[in-house]
Write a protein that holds these residues in place. Structure first.
Motif, PDB file in Angstrom:
ATOM      1  N   SER A  44       0.841  -1.207   0.000  1.00  0.00           N
ATOM      2  CA  SER A  44       0.000   0.000   0.000  1.00  0.00           C
ATOM      3  C   SER A  44       0.870   1.249   0.000  1.00  0.00           C
ATOM      4  O   SER A  44       0.525   2.266  -0.607  1.00  0.00           O
ATOM      5  CB  SER A  44      -0.955  -0.016   1.184  1.00  0.00           C
ATOM      6  N   GLY A  45       2.028   1.155   0.670  1.00  0.00           N
ATOM      7  CA  GLY A  45       2.956   2.292   0.657  1.00  0.00           C
ATOM      8  C   GLY A  45       3.429   2.578  -0.781  1.00  0.00           C
ATOM      9  O   GLY A  45       3.596   3.726  -1.198  1.00  0.00           O
ATOM     10  N   TRP A  46       3.635   1.503  -1.513  1.00  0.00           N
ATOM     11  CA  TRP A  46       4.140   1.604  -2.899  1.00  0.00           C
ATOM     12  C   TRP A  46       3.202   2.451  -3.751  1.00  0.00           C
ATOM     13  O   TRP A  46       3.639   3.357  -4.459  1.00  0.00           O
ATOM     14  CB  TRP A  46       4.264   0.189  -3.456  1.00  0.00           C
ATOM     15  N   TYR A  47       1.935   2.146  -3.626  1.00  0.00           N
ATOM     16  CA  TYR A  47       0.977   2.896  -4.446  1.00  0.00           C
ATOM     17  C   TYR A  47       0.563   4.196  -3.765  1.00  0.00           C
ATOM     18  O   TYR A  47      -0.317   4.887  -4.245  1.00  0.00           O
ATOM     19  CB  TYR A  47      -0.214   2.027  -4.837  1.00  0.00           C
ATOM     20  N   GLY A  48       1.200   4.498  -2.647  1.00  0.00           N
ATOM     21  CA  GLY A  48       1.018   5.817  -2.030  1.00  0.00           C
ATOM     22  C   GLY A  48       2.078   6.801  -2.523  1.00  0.00           C
ATOM     23  O   GLY A  48       2.076   7.967  -2.115  1.00  0.00           O
ATOM     24  N   MET A  49       3.004   6.325  -3.359  1.00  0.00           N
ATOM     25  CA  MET A  49       4.035   7.216  -3.875  1.00  0.00           C
ATOM     26  C   MET A  49       3.420   8.229  -4.830  1.00  0.00           C
ATOM     27  O   MET A  49       2.442   7.944  -5.521  1.00  0.00           O
ATOM     28  CB  MET A  49       5.118   6.394  -4.574  1.00  0.00           C
ATOM     29  N   ASN A  50       4.052   9.398  -4.813  1.00  0.00           N
ATOM     30  CA  ASN A  50       3.439  10.514  -5.536  1.00  0.00           C
ATOM     31  C   ASN A  50       4.080  10.799  -6.898  1.00  0.00           C
ATOM     32  O   ASN A  50       4.009  11.934  -7.387  1.00  0.00           O
ATOM     33  CB  ASN A  50       3.557  11.771  -4.656  1.00  0.00           C
ATOM     34  N   PHE A  51       4.710   9.796  -7.512  1.00  0.00           N
ATOM     35  CA  PHE A  51       5.330  10.045  -8.830  1.00  0.00           C
ATOM     36  C   PHE A  51       4.272  10.493  -9.850  1.00  0.00           C
ATOM     37  O   PHE A  51       3.154   9.960  -9.862  1.00  0.00           O
ATOM     38  CB  PHE A  51       6.034   8.778  -9.340  1.00  0.00           C
TER      39      PHE A  51
ATOM     40  N   LEU B  28      -1.440   3.812 -11.358  1.00  0.00           N
ATOM     41  CA  LEU B  28      -2.388   4.608 -10.584  1.00  0.00           C
ATOM     42  C   LEU B  28      -3.614   5.012 -11.410  1.00  0.00           C
ATOM     43  O   LEU B  28      -4.708   5.146 -10.858  1.00  0.00           O
ATOM     44  CB  LEU B  28      -1.694   5.858 -10.026  1.00  0.00           C
TER      45      LEU B  28
END
Lengths: 366, 366, 366, 366, 366
Positions: C323-330, C336
């Motif tokens: 979940s942290g991975w897809y919380g990245m803001n790239f 996403l």
């Protein structure tokens, strides 16, 4: 006479008396074979000899044991195959052996002992050999009945140590041919005790291998090997310890049939049993020291694992918190819009890592 | 005469002397039954026999024990049911047994012992049987009073070993019928000691089962089983060790009522008790070795668990930090808007995982 | 004469000799009371009896101990209150007791012992009672001086076991009244040894309670209880072991003042002390087995705790990373904006959980 | 004569024989002082006394020891300062003491022993005192040579116990003045053994302090204190155990120079040594019990720590995952735009916490 | 005669009897060298001496040992190099030594023992030296054959202790020159036992170093050093314990060839062996105490590590959750848009940290 061992008894010290309960409820003196399952007939060989010569012949019928021609002064009758109760009983009757003695002869769980009567001296002991294929100590039950001019031996199966003595009788006119049956009994016991040293050396090899392994690795398998070594030593002790007592009594001249000239030889073999026992005690101390090393190396490894976990966690958990902190979505969070906010966080993170690494180093963790 | 055992005493080695304090403050020689609760009347049977024949009859009234017709040379009076104090006291008076001896007869916690007087030899010992239903060793208290032509035995309940001897007396004119009451006493002790081997074999089975279990699993239940084995061995030792002393004294000819011909037989059963004791010592060593294996297998399992935790944590904690880092919401965070930012992070993550897996492999953790 | 125990000595086995150093530097034979603080005067009672009757009277003045009227054949003088050094010294002088013997009488730390001279036999032993209020074993120091027609006893405080014997003398013309002072000494020792069994039963109760507790819980308090049990057993052993030696010498007829008829009784109480010692040995083995169970149950619990932690961590740490991975803001992170991105992640998360649960199940962790 | 102790030997049981190798290669009978470094001349004092009076004078020149005026029947020559080999050798020659005996006198590592010849009885023993400043047991080497009318004593330094006896000789016409040198020897040994009790009491204090500490805290320092107690007990045992043997032989009348009247006194001090030994055995058992408590309290503390970690982790790890989950940035993630999404997550989080708290409570973790 | 030691036997207590099995199957009395591989010829030196003078000469041919000129009363023949079986056998024949004795002479694994016949006394013992280069105890096998006017000694290699005695014979007319060969035998044994003290002191040094190390660090290497110390002590005990028995028999006057004047000297060296044994026992207790400290210091360290991990985790895990919570992307999450939301979270975070730090402090964790 070959050295067959159809089904060697697993002498692991535990299930020795498994069939002992077969005698339960029987009147004393009833012969019951106690030991590993074996088949085949009994083998009886007779050998008469003295300074002048040697005569050997097989005895096919147990009934005829009493009529063995006595060509020479000393007669050695050897019986292989204790499972054949009837034959043993017949031989016993022919040679006038007490029923209780016969009971002990066919009970392979009987511990080494000596019984001295006016007519004969009865000695029980164990041969020990190391079976390379199964890596186990194989124990066999041997009984001697020493008469005035005659020695009767009973074995589970035919075996090496006795063959060596037989060859020495055949080959030359040495002390064996010129002495009485008491010296023959000594020679047989001595040959068996010599084999104990081979077993002891096998144990020593096992200990050395284990010690080298301990220095490099320490897996759970080792504990089982240590346990096996201990059990092997228990088997050895059970055979040697009472034999030492037997030889002590013999060398003190308790048995009237043992001549004075034989006593120094008996003292020599008695000395050998003490040597075996003391070496074993030493091994026991070493093995229990190895157990301590093994157990503490497990603890050490746990410490090692926990250190890794703790170092990793201690470094990353604060960093993760830091990045999580600036992942918060508050509208009014001034740092997020600072120009130097991100570089500042990088500096803080590096500082934390450096500090922790320094602390770990100081505590000698890394 | 059947083999009822209404409430077998739990011979767990602990609560043996629970009712011992009942005797506190009473003058010596006052009979107090100490043992498990039992009910029912006393059973007295008399058997007189010699070479010429056997006569058996029940004795209904304890008062009449003194008037048992002596048809044959040797008389064996057997009393079952020690809880019936009054009956035991009556019998004691009739047969002229010393009050202190009677006290020991009805005290089932009394350890095996021998008392030799000019008139009789008094022997106390224990029967041991393995109760399959409760998996417990059941111990019973047996007393022998050996007179010149007569043997009086006292049991808690009627039991197997004595029945076997009784049958041998009934069935044939063997050594039992031609020898005196000392040989009868020997036969009874021998029958009881034979039962010890059965108990020993049960223990050996328990040890084997435990050893196999140890190789596959190591749950806390095993420790309790090891503890139970140990306690069972303590019970056995408490019965056998003093009996060995009793037999040693008997076989040394200390008791004038024991005839010379019986001594080799007593030496034989003495030898059996030594066998039991030595086997037990071996078992004790093996069991304590098993305890070591068990305890270290718990430690090993902890290591195993910690390894899993550490591997998982060590791999994911840095990755989680990495993804948290780029989850920060700083306005000015250049990587976030790079085109290759995301693929770069993927590469970094894969590199970390590969590196850690390599390190774990090198340390032989996985 | 009641059973006051003003300040029972804490017989925890440790501070026994606290005041022993008071004798340091004094010439031998100087009387110094060593023991717990006590107050109050000495109580002296005299009892003369034989087959024909009993006379009892208190002796108020220690100076008059030498003039006790000897109405009957046997005289028993009992002295309570050893802290009163002067009175004990006076009594000693009147009755011609050696100063070294008096020193032992007032030294409550003196171990049980026997001293045989031509004129008297001096015996020291300990009474043991279990104090229900403090759950402690209370030990008291008792000395007997056995003369030809007279027995002098010294106690710290008046106590139960002696009262029981006193009542038996008063109540009936039994063996006590018809025998000499040696039988009286036996009766007193026997009464005291009977009390040992009560203490033993208290220990047995404690062991049983602990065993039940072990099966359900294993908190640190238990270790202290095990330790207390061990210390109690040490106290008991210190009292019984030397008393056994004393009784062994007495029952071998070493003391000329002990008559031949009393010896079987002394052998009986000697037998009781062996019973106490053997039971204690058994208890010690059981208690040390309990210690093993306790220690390993702590290890087991640690394993249990670690398992829970590891299961929770191992399941959630990968998920948290995911979940942290897809919380990245790239900016450029194709997943996403995929339509099925979120459902895909749900599927991945469920797969991870299922896989881990399956692995845990296979390793028998849950 | 004061009680100087210039450099008390550290009697930690370890480096005792450090200088023992100095004798290596020397012919037997060559005097070599073995012990802690000391300086200063030898001090010789002579005391002659009997019922009629006491005369004391210093002896300045070792050469003149042979010419001490014998004003009274009994002569006591005391020599302090064994490091002065030459003086000791001179004294030895003057008084006709065998070179091997002199060797033992100046070897402070010599264990307590007795040597009986026709001319004299030679006794070696140790004084033990507790040095309050260093908290260590200080051991000193004392030798007695008992002649017919004379006692020669050798000490490392002058000491308390001998001064006490000296004062008793000076002050009054007691047993000391009326008995021979054998009673003087007894009085000196008795004074030394009395000091053992003081050391024992110091140990008891140490044990008590440790037991109280154990109940409240368990830091690694305690293990060192337990170890120190054990080493102190080893030192004590090494001194007392062989002295017991010495006294046993003396009290059996083995030494012809010991008079019959002195034997009860020697038996008394023999009894004291047994008391010391038994108390020490008790202490040893208690201390090893404390070690068990200490070790298990470390394990318990680990459990406590792990519980805290596990509770915290188990509660927050799922919650962290939950919040991470809704921190994902997927475009199509329906929950994020639900009106009740956030309250729902709060409810889920509270449910998880409640459930876990309930489970912890049920397992008695909190 | 130098002190070459070509290949010192690794006396690690384990592989001692490696080549023992070479004797298996050979008739008794067959000489087989058992010991470390060695080469080179045998060296024989003869020394005859008495009060009047000393003559020394090498014997080049073993055949000529029987013709050594007897210039003086006492002859000492020394043989170095047991590997040369043929030479030893020749010497044995010339000097009339029994084949079994010769067997023991060339078996370097033979334990110390004594054999007394009418013609000679045969003594086996071990020299022990500490090899500084390998830090190992080197043991060598020495045999003495004591005749009426002659002493024959057999060594593996020439060695120091014997040279010391040789020099004393050469240098002066002391007791050695005026006494018989029994005193020479004593002098040799005494020289060897003196070397034991050097080994003991090396062990003491090792123990001291280890104790200091224990106080500062506790790495796994220490356990190996403790194990090595234990094995060294086993080697020492194996040499000293049976020698003590040998000397006990000698000093009791069992050997007719030992003169009465020599007995006090033998008692002295017997006393030295007891000193060695007791010191070793003390060392063993200390070393096993060190093992306890080491093992518990490992546990303590684990506790320390776990504490750090737990403190870090317990502080940061709740904080991470908190920041994760406000990283959620719910549309309707009122806190996110509050003005004081961010400061509030800062306050909550600080409160959590303070509270936890307070709790840790209270539990004495930090």
């Amino acid at each position: 006479m070959t050295t067959r061992r159809p089904k060697p008894e697993k002498s692991q010290g535990k299930p020795k008396s498994r069939k002992r309960s077969r005698t339960s409820g029987l009147p004393p003196g009833t012969l019951v074979y106690i030991g590993p399952e074996r088949e085949g007939p009994v083998h009886i060989t007779a050998m008469t000899y003295d300074r002048s010569g040697v005569t050997e012949f097989p005895v096919l019928d147990p009934e005829k044991v009493g009529q063995i021609p006595k060509d020479h002064l000393i007669t050695w009758i050897n019986v292989d195959g204790l499972q054949n109760i009837h034959a043993v009983e017949t031989i016993g009757k022919q040679l006038n052996i007490h029923p209780l003695v016969l009971e002990d002869i066919v009970d392979t769980t009987q511990r080494p002992k000596i019984e001295v009567t006016d007519d004969y001296t009865f000695i029980v002991f164990k041969t020990l050999t190391f079976d390379e294929t199964t890596s186990e100590i194989v124990s066999e039950h041997v009984s001697l009945v020493l008469g005035e001019h005659c020695l009767i031996t009973f074995q589970e199966t035919a075996g090496d140590p006795f063959d060596l003595v037989r060859n020495r009788i055949r080959s030359s006119v040495g002390r064996l041919r010129t002495s009485g049956p008491d010296y023959l009994a000594y020679a047989l016991i001595d040959a068996v005790v010599d084999d104990y040293f081979s077993v002891l050396e096998k144990l020593a090899e096992g200990i050395e291998v284990l010690e080298e392994d301990l220095a490099t690795r320490a897996d759970p398998q080792m504990l089982r090997e240590i346990h096996k070594l201990k059990v092997d030593m228990i088997v050895l002790r059970r055979s040697v310890w009472p034999l030492r007592e037997v030889l002590n009594r013999l060398s003190k001249g308790d048995a009237p049939l043992v001549q004075k000239e034989t006593i120094p030889y008996l003292m020599d073999v008695y000395d050998h049993t003490i040597h075996v026992i003391e070496t074993m005690e030493t091994y026991r101390d070493i093995v229990s020291g190895m157990l301590d090393i093994y157990l503490s190396s497990i603890s050490n490894r746990l410490n090692q694992i926990m250190k890794v976990l703790t170092i990793i966690s201690t470094i990353f958990i604060p960093l993760t918190f830091l990045s999580g902190w600036y992942g918060m979505n508050f509208k009014y969070m001034p740092e997020l819009s600072w120009k130097w906010g991100y570089p500042m966080v990088i500096v803080v993170a590096l500082t934390i890592v450096s500090l922790l690494l320094y602390l770990f180093r100081r505590n000698e963790w890394i």
